[in-house]
Design a protein around this motif. Structure first.
Motif, PDB file in Angstrom:
ATOM      1  N   PRO A 203     -11.319 -39.862 -23.454  1.00 29.81           N
ATOM      2  CA  PRO A 203     -11.808 -38.468 -23.384  1.00 29.81           C
ATOM      3  C   PRO A 203     -13.267 -38.349 -22.971  1.00 29.81           C
ATOM      4  O   PRO A 203     -13.671 -37.318 -22.417  1.00 29.81           O
ATOM      5  CB  PRO A 203     -11.596 -37.960 -24.821  1.00 29.81           C
ATOM      6  N   THR A 206     -13.343 -38.775 -19.066  1.00 33.64           N
ATOM      7  CA  THR A 206     -12.710 -37.635 -18.389  1.00 33.64           C
ATOM      8  C   THR A 206     -13.409 -36.319 -18.685  1.00 33.64           C
ATOM      9  O   THR A 206     -13.087 -35.297 -18.068  1.00 33.64           O
ATOM     10  CB  THR A 206     -11.233 -37.533 -18.797  1.00 33.64           C
ATOM     11  N   LYS A 208     -13.216 -34.586 -21.455  1.00 32.31           N
ATOM     12  CA  LYS A 208     -12.468 -33.708 -22.353  1.00 32.31           C
ATOM     13  C   LYS A 208     -13.226 -33.430 -23.644  1.00 32.31           C
ATOM     14  O   LYS A 208     -13.143 -32.334 -24.210  1.00 32.31           O
ATOM     15  CB  LYS A 208     -11.109 -34.331 -22.675  1.00 32.31           C
TER      16      LYS A 208
END
Length: 294
Positions: A203, A206, A208
């Motif tokens: 995460p 990316t 996120k």
């Protein structure tokens, strides 16, 4: 004071499921595991400052003398928390009461199979009680086909977590006497935190995690979970020399009762006669396994 320490440990660890339930809406099991180790290390460092306790003088030599057991203990403790946190995130907040009898059974079997200790009829009966108690809690009055569809995965993860925790106990035994209590936990938890970063890194790369906005309850639960981990292991190690060894699991088994109560009070989870009876059975079994033969 040993009994007070153990009661504090049981009370603190009983909040584990509550903390996971508060954190899991925002972070997955990998991140919960990382937070638990990272904040645990911070609290242990704070404790060293409060106690004005420097690192032991021969720390480098001590670490090198048992680095294999430290590495093994760190990896296996990471696995124990990762499996436990995943199951807690998706199941009941008190589901981890299964891990204690699983750990005790594993260590008993290791002592019999690896260290050639005798398995008395009394211990055999206690093992039967532990297994029966776990089955009662897991089945909770449901047919076997429903259990295999709904609860088998989580029960298996809690049992695996208990086995991994038992392996961690063995690693602690192998480094005992060579490392200070706080220093050994700092070394293991730091490595465990690095291990937990491997699945938690996705995460971050990316992006996120930048969109996660945890609430105050989640943040407090993260801090509390780390405190529980760091201080719990420290108090447990402090208590063991002060009380008869067979009393350690007796007091620690109180965690199951506390954990069930928090599940009812905070998350309105249902407690049936099967869960109460199963909890009583494995508590008696765990106590009996640790008590000396007369």
């Amino acid at each position: 004071m040993g009994y007070v320490y153990l009661l504090c440990v049981a009370l603190m660890f009983s909040f584990g499921g509550t903390c996971v339930k508060l954190i899991s809406p925002y972070f997955n099991a990998s991140w919960i595991t990382f937070f638990r180790f990272f904040i645990g290390v911070v609290w242990l460092l704070i404790l060293k400052c409060i106690l004005r306790q420097p690192f032991q003088k021969n720390l480098k030599q001590a670490l090198l003398s048992c680095w294999k057991w430290i590495l093994f203990g760190a990896f296996i403790k990471w696995m124990a928390y990762l499996t436990e946190n995943y199951a807690l995130s998706h199941g009941l907040s008190y589901g981890n009461i299964v891990t204690q009898p699983a750990q005790t059974l594993f260590l008993t079997l290791v002592s019999v199979l690896c260290f050639k200790e005798k398995l008395s009829p009394k211990k055999g009966f206690c093992i039967f009680l532990c297994i029966g108690g776990v089955l009662c809690i897991s089945l909770n009055g449901r047919p076997l086909d429903v259990f295999f569809k709904e609860n088998l995965l989580f029960t298996g993860l809690f049992i695996l977590s208990g086995i991994c925790a038992g392996c961690h106990v063995l690693s602690q035994k192998m480094v005992a006497g060579r490392l200070d209590i706080i220093d050994s936990n700092l070394a293991i938890f730091t490595l465990s935190g690095l291990f937990s970063l491997i699945p938690a890194a996705e995460p971050v790369f990316t992006g996120k995690i930048a969109f996660i906005r945890p609430d105050l309850a989640c943040i407090l639960a993260i801090l509390a979970f780390g405190f529980i981990t760091g201080m719990g292991f420290y108090l447990n190690a402090k208590a063991i020399p002060l009380v008869p060894f067979y009393m350690v699991p007796v007091i620690q088994s109180m965690m199951a009762v506390f954990a069930i109560l928090w599940g009812v009070f905070f998350f309105h989870e249902t407690v049936t006669g099967w869960i109460i009876g199963g909890t009583a059975a494995f508590m008696i079994g765990v106590i009996g396994l640790q008590m000396k033969n007369n």
